[in-house]
Design an enzyme around this catalytic site. Structure first.
Site, PDB file in Angstrom:
ATOM      1  N   ARG A  40      38.460  34.332  46.542  1.00  0.00           N
ATOM      2  CA  ARG A  40      38.036  35.720  46.717  1.00  0.00           C
ATOM      3  C   ARG A  40      39.186  36.715  46.864  1.00  0.00           C
ATOM      4  NH1 ARG A  40      32.799  36.093  50.768  1.00  0.00           N
ATOM      5  NH2 ARG A  40      31.593  34.366  49.929  1.00  0.00           N
ATOM      6  N   HIS A  86      28.979  35.311  39.345  1.00  0.00           N
ATOM      7  CA  HIS A  86      29.463  35.698  40.685  1.00  0.00           C
ATOM      8  C   HIS A  86      28.284  35.965  41.627  1.00  0.00           C
ATOM      9  CE1 HIS A  86      32.910  36.898  43.155  1.00  0.00           C
ATOM     10  NE2 HIS A  86      32.205  37.919  43.587  1.00  0.00           N
ATOM     11  N   TYR A 130      22.907  54.940  37.608  1.00  0.00           N
ATOM     12  CA  TYR A 130      23.239  56.244  37.047  1.00  0.00           C
ATOM     13  C   TYR A 130      24.542  56.234  36.252  1.00  0.00           C
ATOM     14  CZ  TYR A 130      19.728  57.933  40.349  1.00  0.00           C
ATOM     15  OH  TYR A 130      18.572  58.144  41.029  1.00  0.00           O
TER      16      TYR A 130
END
Length: 826
Positions: A40, A86, A130
């Site tokens: 990570r 993921h 958006y």
């Protein structure tokens, strides 16, 4: 059978293992830590990406959302990444996608975003439904040739798909875009760089594997932040590149403009990397309202889509330099802590600039090699087919006849193999050929293609057989990337004019600095202590704690650079104003907060570097009588942790230091009242690590008390002060020159009344003395108050020392530095 012994027939019992809970927790935590480190938080040195970045780019590659395609909804990209590669939550993936699209976060954004992707004011991006995104053109360079077996793949989290362990990466992305992350017990913070500079350094290292960091820095000038601004000084850059760690000061770009009515304003146009603009303006406004910054009349943010513009208007008559320094100290300058930590072969390592580029070159070498092997196999397969087609054309009538007379395709293929010695692949291809491929024009095209394929095979074979050719391909492809994406530096590097401090606010004045044996230190204005006649008790100059004693008092200007020599033979450098100013009765501040002193290490001598000139020497004397001279230039660059000034024998200590010019005489005085004077040329110049040579032959139980430099024209007197407060002045001309390492002459009687000698100084009548006792009493008196007598005398009372107290230190304020007002009071 005992109940404590498992039944061997019990299958469940045989699979149970007794484990100490401490061991299990330790191993589980290590496994968790390594999972965070490798999975990570830390980037891979080869492509500069963390798994989440790599998976987003690969998912976009698989979706065909490239720089040439139309934008896709960010929610679609996030969903694809989360579903296939993921499984850690959509918000984490979207946050990463957003950052890769921000031109103020990444030097070369890897995502081309459309919509609201946040701002430098800390505004969040719009929701993923958006916004739209696609890969940027430079991101495609990271995935170039990934389908040609250039990197290893692994199964995704549910074994449905394969994902790349690393990307081919056609440029050193770790340095180009940088990285930051916090793992378990470690963190990384790699600044971004200019792509052209990094590629030039990579090519240089490919050509010259022995290149040094300094040579690589001829190409990589320093970090190049997307927000521009300025890096202050080059030393920190070199430290970061040479060690993998460093602290780089980044300063905003601003200019002072003349404004209406003769007023001025400061206009900020570039901010340090990762600075929140809106919060910065708020903090400045808070400091103005709280009175921390004076002289500002108005503050506003005029930034727009064309760039940053913060306007700070100043009041009429405001000191612009003071306001500017205040802003720099608290707001317009920040430190970027470089930690060049990345995964190398799955293990975290702090890398130098050279090591980082070496790891990238090694990765790129493997990519080009594997790609060349893949392309060679493809080319050889194609050449084999073309050879079959050419042979078929040579025997076109027989081939057509054989195929026409065959029962089916299988029989035709078998007949071709037997009759014309075709391979299985060639026979398969010929059977599927159309009759139109047997024309003479088609035959010419096949021959041309065959020649091209043969040339490609030769090229690829040469690459695989020659390291030089392979590295040539690496360099050529790097230059192509540079030609396509290189741009100008955004971050300038300015000279380091010193740490931004309150220096402009600190008046230049003479101060007294007091240090104790327990390393408490403070400074006080020298004019707070009125001169007294000799023999006075003085006033409280320091409130030492029980068990502590004053060790040193000296005078300096607040803006002087001081070399502080310690009894351990170390030397440190600091500016006087860095020592906290406190009242007479204050104990002081622990010196370890100012200087990196070891336990038991005390400052025994101070040299003002303003007194240094060309071709001068630092001359030192130790408690056991050794003396040495070292060129002053060897003390130019002193680390915060100090450097060695002299190597000492066990049990010896550095006692005193003088600055000499090579033509002076040295006077060494001992605690038992002996002195010796000899020409400094008898002590050859030597390096800092040297011990020195014998200066005086000490009697049993005696030790050196101090050192004075003089010459034949010197009309000053030698001031000798003893532990019990007695002292005298004797003209230096009365001390005849001898050879080094003699017993010397008697200077003062160190009897029971006087006690041992504490200090010796060269003084003139109008000099002022600052005498301080171990308990913190301080007295200032004129040197002329002390009787001038011959050698081998008792001396007079200089300071009335109370029972149990003793003189700790004596310092001289030269007559030229004494205030006129102070002189009038006398």
């Amino acid at each position: 059978m005992s109940s404590d012994v498992p039944d061997p027939t019990d299958v469940e019992a045989r699979t149970v293992e007794n484990v100490r809970i401490e061991d299990e927790m330790e191993q589980s935590y290590i496994d968790y830590a390594m999972s965070v480190i490798a999975g990570r938080a830390l980037p891979d040195v080869r492509d500069g990406l963390k798994p989440v970045h790599r998976r987003i780019l690969y998912a976009m590659h698989e979706m065909g959302v490239t720089s040439g395609s139309s934008h896709r909804k960010s929610s679609s990209i996030v969903g694809e990444t989360m579903g296939d590669y993921h499984p850690h939550g959509d918000s984490a993936i979207y946050d990463t996608l957003v950052r890769m699209a921000q031109d103020f976060s990444m030097r070369y954004p890897l995502v081309d975003g459309q919509g609201n992707f946040g701002s430098m004011d800390g505004d969040p991006a719009a929701a993923p439904r958006y916004t739209e995104a696609r890969m940027s053109a430079i991101a495609e360079e990271l995935l170039e040739d990934i389908e040609k077996d250039t990197v290893d793949f692994q199964s995704n989290y549910d074994d449905r798909k394969q994902e790349p362990i690393v990307l081919p990466s056609a440029f050193p992305n770790l340095l180009v875009n940088g990285s930051s992350g916090i793992a378990v017990g470690m963190s990384t913070n790699i600044p971004p760089h200019n792509l052209g500079e990094v590629i030039d350094a990579t090519v240089e290292l490919t050509d010259n594997p022995d290149a040094t960091v300094e040579e690589l820095m001829e190409h990589v000038k320093g970090p190049d932040f997307p927000t521009g601004a300025n890096i202050v000084g080059r030393d920190a850059i070199y430290s970061a590149y040479a060690t993998g760690r460093g602290r780089i000061r980044v300063r905003a770009e601003f200019e002072v403009e003349e404004w209406k009515s003769g007023r001025e304003r400061i206009v900020v146009t570039e901010l340090p990397y990762q600075e929140n603009k809106a919060r910065l303006v708020e903090r400045i406004a808070e400091d103005v309202n709280d009175g921390e910054i004076e002289g500002i009349s108005d503050l506003r943010d005029e930034s727009d889509r064309d760039g940053v513009r913060i306007v700070i208007e100043l009041k009429r008559g405001a000191n612009t330099e003071i306001v500017k320094n205040k802003l720099l100290e608290n707001h317009l300058e920040r430190t970027f802590g470089v930690i060049n930590l990345a995964l190398v072969d799955g293990q975290p390592r702090v890398l130098t600039l050279k090591e980082t580029l070496e790891e990238y070159i090694s990765h790129r070498r493997e990519v080009v090699r594997r790609r060349s092997e893949y392309d060679l196999a493809e080319a050889e397969d194609r050449a084999h087919i073309l050879e079959g087609r050419l042979k078929a054309l040579e025997n076109v009538d027989d081939v057509v006849e054989l195929i026409r007379n065959s029962e089916d395709r299988s029989a035709a293929k078998e007949g071709l193999r037997e009759e014309f010695d075709f391979s299985q692949a060639q026979a398969e291809h010929i059977v599927r050929m159309q009759l139109g491929s047997l024309t003479s024009m088609e035959a010419a095209e096949i021959e041309d293609e065959y020649e091209e394929v043969q040339a490609e095979i030769e090229r690829l074979t040469a690459i695989l057989e020659s390291e030089e050719a392979l590295y040539g391909v690496i360099k050529e492809e790097l230059r192509e990337v540079k030609d396509e994406y290189d741009d100008d530096r955004r971050t300038s590097i300015v000279e380091d004019e010193g740490t931004v401090t309150h220096e402009d606010l600190i008046p230049e004045e003479d101060v007294l600095v007091v240090m104790t044996e327990d390393d408490y230190v403070k400074r006080m204005p020298a004019d707070r202590f009125d001169p007294q006649g000799r023999g006075g008790k003085g006033i409280i100059g320091a409130d030492v704690k029980e068990g502590d004693r004053v060790s040193t008092v000296f005078r300096a200007n607040t803006h002087d650079y001081l070399l502080c020599f310690t009894n351990h033979g170390q030397v440190y450098r600091l500016k006087t104003y860095e020592i906290p100013e406190m009242g007479r009765t204050a104990r002081g501040k622990s010196a370890v907060n100012i200087l990196d002193l070891d336990p038991g290490e005390d400052i025994t001598a101070i040299v003002d570097t303003d007194a240094f000139g060309d071709d001068e020497y630092v001359t030192m004397v130790t408690r056991n009588g050794y003396v040495k001279r070292t060129a002053g230039e060897e003390f130019d660059n002193i680390l915060s942790t100090g450097i060695i000034a002299a190597s000492l024998e066990e049990g010896d200590e550095l006692v005193d230091v003088e600055v000499t010019d090579g033509s002076t005489d040295l006077v060494i005085a001992t605690e038992q009242g002996m002195t010796i004077r000899f020409d400094e040329s008898e002590v050859r110049a030597m390096g800092r690590n040297a011990r020195g040579v014998n200066g005086i032959k000490l009697q049993v139980g005696d030790a050196v008390a101090g050192l004075v430099a003089t010459d034949e024209s010197d009309d000053r007197a030698l001031l000798t002060v003893t532990r019990n407060g007695y002292g005298k002045r004797t003209l230096l001309s009365e001390y005849r020159t001898q050879s080094r390492y003699g017993k010397g002459l008697i200077d003062i009687k160190a009897n029971e009344r006087n006690g041992p000698v504490t200090a010796v100084k060269a003084v003139e009548d109008d000099d002022h003395l600052v005498v301080m006792s171990e308990r913190g009493q301080i007295m200032r008196t004129r040197a002329g108050e002390i009787s001038e007598v011959g050698r081998n005398t008792m001396g007079v009372t200089v300071m009335d020392v109370e029972a149990g107290d003793a003189v700790a230190s004596v310092d001289v304020i030269p007559a030229a530095s004494v205030d006129d007002a102070m002189r009038d009071e006398e």
